[in-house]
Scaffold this active site. Structure first.
Site, short mmCIF file in Angstrom:
data_model
loop_
_atom_site.label_atom_id
_atom_site.label_comp_id
_atom_site.label_asym_id
_atom_site.label_seq_id
_atom_site.Cartn_x
_atom_site.Cartn_y
_atom_site.Cartn_z
N ASP A 67 -24.19 59.88 -103.28
CA ASP A 67 -25.07 60.90 -102.70
C ASP A 67 -25.53 61.96 -103.70
O ASP A 67 -25.00 62.05 -104.81
CB ASP A 67 -24.37 61.58 -101.50
CG ASP A 67 -22.87 61.77 -101.71
OD1 ASP A 67 -22.46 61.86 -102.88
OD2 ASP A 67 -22.13 61.83 -100.72
N ASN A 131 -14.04 66.23 -91.79
CA ASN A 131 -14.53 65.76 -90.49
C ASN A 131 -14.64 64.24 -90.43
O ASN A 131 -15.22 63.68 -89.51
CB ASN A 131 -15.89 66.39 -90.17
CG ASN A 131 -16.97 66.02 -91.19
OD1 ASN A 131 -16.72 65.24 -92.11
ND2 ASN A 131 -18.16 66.59 -91.04
N HIS A 133 -16.18 62.30 -92.67
CA HIS A 133 -17.38 61.68 -93.25
C HIS A 133 -17.02 60.84 -94.47
O HIS A 133 -16.04 61.09 -95.16
CB HIS A 133 -18.48 62.71 -93.54
CG HIS A 133 -18.24 63.63 -94.68
ND1 HIS A 133 -18.69 64.93 -94.71
CD2 HIS A 133 -17.61 63.46 -95.89
CE1 HIS A 133 -18.36 65.50 -95.85
NE2 HIS A 133 -17.70 64.64 -96.58
N GLU A 138 -22.32 62.00 -91.78
CA GLU A 138 -21.64 62.95 -90.92
C GLU A 138 -21.34 62.33 -89.55
O GLU A 138 -21.89 61.28 -89.21
CB GLU A 138 -22.52 64.20 -90.75
CG GLU A 138 -22.82 64.94 -92.07
CD GLU A 138 -21.64 65.77 -92.58
OE1 GLU A 138 -20.47 65.35 -92.42
OE2 GLU A 138 -21.90 66.84 -93.15
C1 F6R Z 1 -18.95 62.92 -102.45
C2 F6R Z 1 -18.89 62.42 -101.08
C3 F6R Z 1 -18.07 63.06 -100.03
C4 F6R Z 1 -16.70 63.53 -100.53
C5 F6R Z 1 -15.94 64.24 -99.42
C6 F6R Z 1 -14.61 64.77 -99.89
O1 F6R Z 1 -19.78 62.12 -103.25
O2 F6R Z 1 -19.55 61.47 -100.80
O3 F6R Z 1 -17.89 62.18 -98.96
O4 F6R Z 1 -15.97 62.43 -100.99
O5 F6R Z 1 -16.71 65.30 -98.94
O6 F6R Z 1 -14.84 65.78 -100.85
P1 F6R Z 1 -13.63 66.45 -101.65
O7 F6R Z 1 -13.08 65.39 -102.54
O8 F6R Z 1 -14.30 67.55 -102.42
O9 F6R Z 1 -12.66 66.93 -100.64
#
Ligand code: F6R
Length: 239
Positions: A67, A131, A133, A138
Site C-alpha cells: 500500500d 482492527n 485490517h 479496513e
Molecule cells: C502496512 C500495512 C498495514 C500494517 C498494519 C500494522 O503496509 O499494510 O496493514 O501492516 O497497519 O501496522 P504496524 O506494524 O505499524 O502495527
C-alpha cells in the site's frame, strides 16, 4: 494456518528475516510482497545485515508493496530508507502503488497488471491492524476486492498519526485488495504487542467475517503467523 510462538519483537524480527532470507537465497527468481509499519522494521534491519554479510545479490528479486497513502510518498520513503538502500536492489525491481498518480483508478489497474506481469507473489509478508485490517483493507472490505482506493478508518488514522510529523496525514490510501493478497502462494503474518491481541484472537478463534478482514486468511492454504507473547495474550490456550 501455522502459529509460531516467539517471545518478543526481537525474536520475531530475527525469525522473520531468517525465513525471508532463506527464500531469497534458495530461489532462482522470487517476488516478495512487502509491508510497512512498525512491525517489520526489525525484519528489514536483520535482512539488510544478512544481505551485507553474505553479499547477497538481489538481481533475481522483485518486490511489491501492499500500500501507499494517496498524495504521499511516505511508504516509498520508508522502504527506501529501511530496506532498499541497504541491499542494492535495482529501483525498477521494486514496486509500490503510486499515491500521487493523477488518475487513481488507472493506477490501481496498473498495479494489478504489474503483479500479473511478475507472475504473482511468491511470499507475502503482512502485518495486522488493531482492527484486523491487512494491507489497508479496513473492516467491511469485500473478500474478493482487488487493488483499490480506501478511506482509512479513525482507528488506523490514529494508530499511524505518529508517522506524520512533516506532512499532513492523508485520509486515503491505495491498497492491494484482499483478493489480490489471497492469490499469493504463501503468506507470513507478523504480529507483535498487546495492541494486536484482539485481532489475533479473532484470527484464530473467531468466525471468518469481513468485520475482521484478517480472518479471511483461514481460507488460504499456506499461512504462517509469527506472534510474540503480547500478541498472543488473548488466545485461549495461552491463558
Ligand atoms: C502496512 C500495512 C498495514 C500494517 C498494519 C500494522 O503496509 O499494510 O496493514 O501492516 O497497519 O501496522 P504496524 O506494524 O505499524 O502495527
Amino acid at each position: 494456518m501455522r502459529l509460531i510462538k516467539v517471545s518478543d519483537e526481537e525474536e520475531l524480527s530475527r525469525l522473520a528475516a531468517e525465513y525471508v532470507f532463506s527464500k531469497i537465497k534458495s530461489s532462482e527468481k522470487i517476488v516478495l510482497g512487502l509491508a510497512t509499519g512498525r512491525t517489520p522494521l526489525g525484519m528489514y534491519r536483520h535482512l539488510s545485515k544478512y544481505s551485507k554479510e553474505y553479499k547477497q545479490s538481489y538481481s533475481h528479486v522483485h518486490t511489491v508493496n501492499l500500500d501507499e497513502y494517496v498524495g504521499s510518498r511516505a511508504y516509498h520513503d520508508y522502504m527506501q530508507q529501511n530496506f532498499f538502500d541497504h541491499i542494492g536492489i535495482h529501483k525498477n525491481q521494486t514496486h509500490l502503488p503510486d499515491g500521487i498518480a493523477v488518475d487513481l483508478e488507472k493506477e490501481c489497474k496498473r498495479y494489478e497488471e504489474v503483479i500479473i506481469q511478475l507472475g504473482g507473489i511468491d511470499l507475502q509478508v503482512l502485518g495486522i491492524g488493531q482492527n484486523g485490517h491487512i494491507g489497508f483493507n479496513e473492516p467491511g472490505t469485500d473478500f474478493s476486492s482487488r487493488t483499490h482506493v480506501v478511506e482509512l478508518t479513525e482507528s488506523t488514522l490514529s494508530a499511524n498519526a505518529k508517522y506524520f510529523t512533516h506532512e499532513k496525514q492523508p485520509r486515503r490510501a491505495i491498497t492491494m485488495g484482499i483478493g489480490t493478497i489471497l492469490e499469493s502462494n504463501e503468506i507470513l503474518l507478523l504480529a507483535s504487542g498487546e495492541k494486536k491481541a484482539r485481532a489475533l484472537r479473532e484470527l484464530f478463534q473467531g468466525t471468518m467475517n469481513s468485520d475482521i478482514p484478517a480472518t479471511v486468511l483461514n481460507h488460504h492454504p499456506n499461512v504462517t503467523v509469527l506472534a510474540d507473547e503480547g500478541a498472543r495474550s488473548l488466545l485461549e490456550e495461552e491463558s
